[in-house]
Design a protein around this motif. Structure first.
Motif, short mmCIF file in Angstrom:
data_model
loop_
_atom_site.label_atom_id
_atom_site.label_comp_id
_atom_site.label_asym_id
_atom_site.label_seq_id
_atom_site.Cartn_x
_atom_site.Cartn_y
_atom_site.Cartn_z
N THR A 37 -17.78 49.57 -88.39
CA THR A 37 -19.42 49.18 -88.78
C THR A 37 -20.49 48.41 -87.64
OG1 THR A 37 -17.75 47.95 -90.71
CG2 THR A 37 -19.66 46.57 -90.82
N LEU A 38 -18.83 48.59 -86.51
CA LEU A 38 -19.55 47.57 -85.58
C LEU A 38 -20.54 49.09 -84.49
CD1 LEU A 38 -17.85 45.49 -83.77
CD2 LEU A 38 -19.80 44.80 -84.75
N ALA A 39 -20.25 50.22 -84.70
CA ALA A 39 -20.69 51.42 -83.90
C ALA A 39 -21.99 51.99 -84.97
CB ALA A 39 -19.80 52.60 -84.47
N GLU A 40 -22.31 51.27 -86.41
CA GLU A 40 -22.62 51.72 -87.57
C GLU A 40 -24.12 50.56 -87.10
OE1 GLU A 40 -21.35 52.03 -90.83
OE2 GLU A 40 -20.12 53.86 -90.84
N GLU A 41 -23.52 49.41 -86.03
CA GLU A 41 -25.05 48.95 -86.08
C GLU A 41 -25.55 48.86 -84.47
OE1 GLU A 41 -22.71 44.95 -87.33
OE2 GLU A 41 -23.21 45.56 -89.60
N GLY A 53 -0.26 48.32 -76.37
CA GLY A 53 -0.09 47.51 -77.32
C GLY A 53 -1.71 48.14 -77.80
N VAL A 54 -2.65 46.40 -78.19
CA VAL A 54 -3.20 46.82 -79.14
C VAL A 54 -4.51 47.58 -78.04
CG1 VAL A 54 -5.05 45.02 -79.86
CG2 VAL A 54 -2.43 44.28 -80.37
N GLU A 55 -5.08 46.81 -76.88
CA GLU A 55 -5.75 47.31 -76.10
C GLU A 55 -5.65 48.74 -76.22
OE1 GLU A 55 -6.46 45.95 -72.57
OE2 GLU A 55 -6.46 43.21 -73.71
N LEU A 56 -4.38 49.38 -75.26
CA LEU A 56 -4.45 50.74 -76.00
C LEU A 56 -4.52 51.62 -77.09
CD1 LEU A 56 -2.10 51.76 -72.82
CD2 LEU A 56 -4.89 51.42 -73.18
N TRP A 57 -3.65 50.89 -77.71
CA TRP A 57 -4.77 51.85 -78.92
C TRP A 57 -6.00 51.59 -79.45
CZ3 TRP A 57 0.27 48.29 -81.66
CH2 TRP A 57 1.30 48.72 -81.39
N ALA A 58 -6.74 50.85 -79.56
CA ALA A 58 -7.72 50.16 -79.11
C ALA A 58 -8.76 51.30 -79.11
CB ALA A 58 -8.87 49.05 -79.30
N ALA A 59 -8.84 51.32 -77.60
CA ALA A 59 -8.57 52.37 -76.89
C ALA A 59 -8.30 54.18 -77.62
CB ALA A 59 -7.92 52.49 -75.64
N GLU A 60 -7.30 54.28 -78.00
CA GLU A 60 -7.40 55.66 -78.68
C GLU A 60 -8.40 55.45 -79.89
OE1 GLU A 60 -3.29 57.24 -80.74
OE2 GLU A 60 -1.97 55.61 -79.48
N VAL A 61 -8.43 54.29 -80.66
CA VAL A 61 -9.18 54.67 -81.76
C VAL A 61 -10.91 55.01 -81.03
CG1 VAL A 61 -10.02 53.01 -83.53
CG2 VAL A 61 -7.97 52.62 -83.07
N VAL A 62 -10.83 53.99 -80.25
CA VAL A 62 -12.32 53.96 -79.97
C VAL A 62 -12.74 55.82 -79.57
CG1 VAL A 62 -14.23 53.97 -77.63
CG2 VAL A 62 -12.77 52.48 -78.50
N LEU A 63 -11.79 56.24 -78.74
CA LEU A 63 -11.89 57.71 -78.45
C LEU A 63 -12.26 59.05 -79.33
CD1 LEU A 63 -8.92 57.82 -75.48
CD2 LEU A 63 -11.88 57.76 -75.24
N SER A 64 -11.73 58.96 -80.32
CA SER A 64 -10.44 59.41 -81.16
C SER A 64 -13.10 59.05 -82.87
CB SER A 64 -9.98 59.33 -82.41
OG SER A 64 -10.51 57.56 -83.34
N MET A 66 -15.56 58.84 -80.91
CA MET A 66 -17.09 59.43 -79.95
C MET A 66 -17.75 60.58 -80.72
SD MET A 66 -15.46 58.19 -75.78
CE MET A 66 -15.58 56.91 -75.71
N GLU A 67 -16.94 61.54 -80.98
CA GLU A 67 -17.59 62.28 -81.81
C GLU A 67 -18.39 62.77 -82.28
OE1 GLU A 67 -16.78 66.78 -83.91
OE2 GLU A 67 -15.35 65.79 -82.21
N GLU A 68 -18.43 61.36 -83.27
CA GLU A 68 -18.84 60.42 -84.57
C GLU A 68 -19.73 59.77 -84.19
OE1 GLU A 68 -19.13 58.99 -89.12
OE2 GLU A 68 -17.56 59.06 -88.31
N TYR A 69 -19.32 59.45 -83.00
CA TYR A 69 -20.33 58.50 -83.15
C TYR A 69 -21.01 57.96 -80.90
CZ TYR A 69 -19.91 55.78 -86.97
OH TYR A 69 -19.83 55.05 -88.29
N PRO A 70 -21.59 59.25 -80.65
CA PRO A 70 -21.82 59.86 -79.43
C PRO A 70 -22.43 58.42 -78.05
CG PRO A 70 -23.11 60.79 -80.88
CD PRO A 70 -22.50 60.18 -81.50
N ASP A 71 -22.67 57.88 -78.58
CA ASP A 71 -22.81 57.00 -77.71
C ASP A 71 -22.44 55.56 -77.58
OD1 ASP A 71 -26.03 57.78 -77.87
OD2 ASP A 71 -26.58 56.42 -79.32
N LEU A 72 -21.49 55.78 -77.77
CA LEU A 72 -20.40 55.13 -78.34
C LEU A 72 -19.34 55.21 -76.52
CD1 LEU A 72 -18.40 52.48 -79.42
CD2 LEU A 72 -17.38 54.27 -80.48
N LYS A 73 -18.71 54.25 -76.11
CA LYS A 73 -17.96 53.79 -74.35
C LYS A 73 -17.28 53.11 -74.38
CE LYS A 73 -22.58 56.24 -72.33
NZ LYS A 73 -22.92 56.64 -73.13
#
Length: 189
Positions: A37-41, A53-64, A66-73
């Motif tokens: 939702t935030l990436a779309e905004e 834990g949560v932080e590295l799992w979140a990093a996995e999510v972000v990395l996954s 990036m193809e759909e949201y190329p501006d996400l870092k």
């Protein structure tokens, strides 16, 4: 919101010791739902401090994503140098895998661990460098996130700062939805 700090429980606090455990997958799904939702905004950066834990799992999510949201870092800003020095080999490999793909990796303190003050400094630095916080935390189940939870609420009193929380109720809803969908598959619906 341009920069989001994502944090939450450490894996040991949750009793989750595999990154592909069903419980970890539920947390990743919850984080993905919020980040999408935030990436779309227009979200541009997700920053973490690199905790297991949560932080590295979140990093996995972000990395996954990036193809759909190329501006996400992804930025990993550790509280001190050699954060993983006492971790086992499996956790170090996982950590290095995330760091190798991050867009920014740096340490807030340019020294190895010295004192708990480095964690307070991390929290203050990341609060000041972000526009909001996404925290996986349930106030009825305290753990290490309670300190940042308190600091973020205090910070919000004098700054425009958004705090988004994923609590155990929300995680339970994701489990129930998945169970419902799975049951309907078996029923042929």
């Amino acid at each position: 919101m341009k920069v989001l700090y994502v944090t939450g429980y450490k894996s040991a606090e949750l009793g989750i010791f595999k990154n592909d455990a069903p419980e970890a997958l539920v947390i990743k799904k919850a984080v993905h739902n919020r980040l999408q939702t935030l990436a779309e905004e227009g979200l541009q950066w997700v920053i973490i401090s690199g905790q297991l834990g949560v932080e590295l799992w979140a990093a996995e999510v972000v990395l996954s994503m990036m193809e759909e949201y190329p501006d996400l870092k992804l930025g990993v800003l550790t509280p001190f140098l050699e954060q993983d020095s006492k971790w086992n080999e499996k956790n170090k490999e996982y950590y290095e895998y995330i760091l190798a793909q991050a867009d920014l990796v740096d340490s807030i303190s340019k020294k190895p661990y010295e004192s708990p003050q480095q964690f307070k400094n991390r929290d203050q630095f990341l609060l000041h460098k972000s526009d909001g916080l996404l925290i996986v935390y349930d106030e009825e189940n305290e753990g290490s996130p309670k300190f940042l939870w308190k600091a973020a609420k205090e910070y919000r009193e004098t700054h425009e700062y958004e705090i988004m929380q994923i609590d155990f109720y929300e995680l339970q809803q994701i489990i129930e939805e998945a169970t419902y969908e799975h049951t309907n598959e078996w029923d042929g619906q």
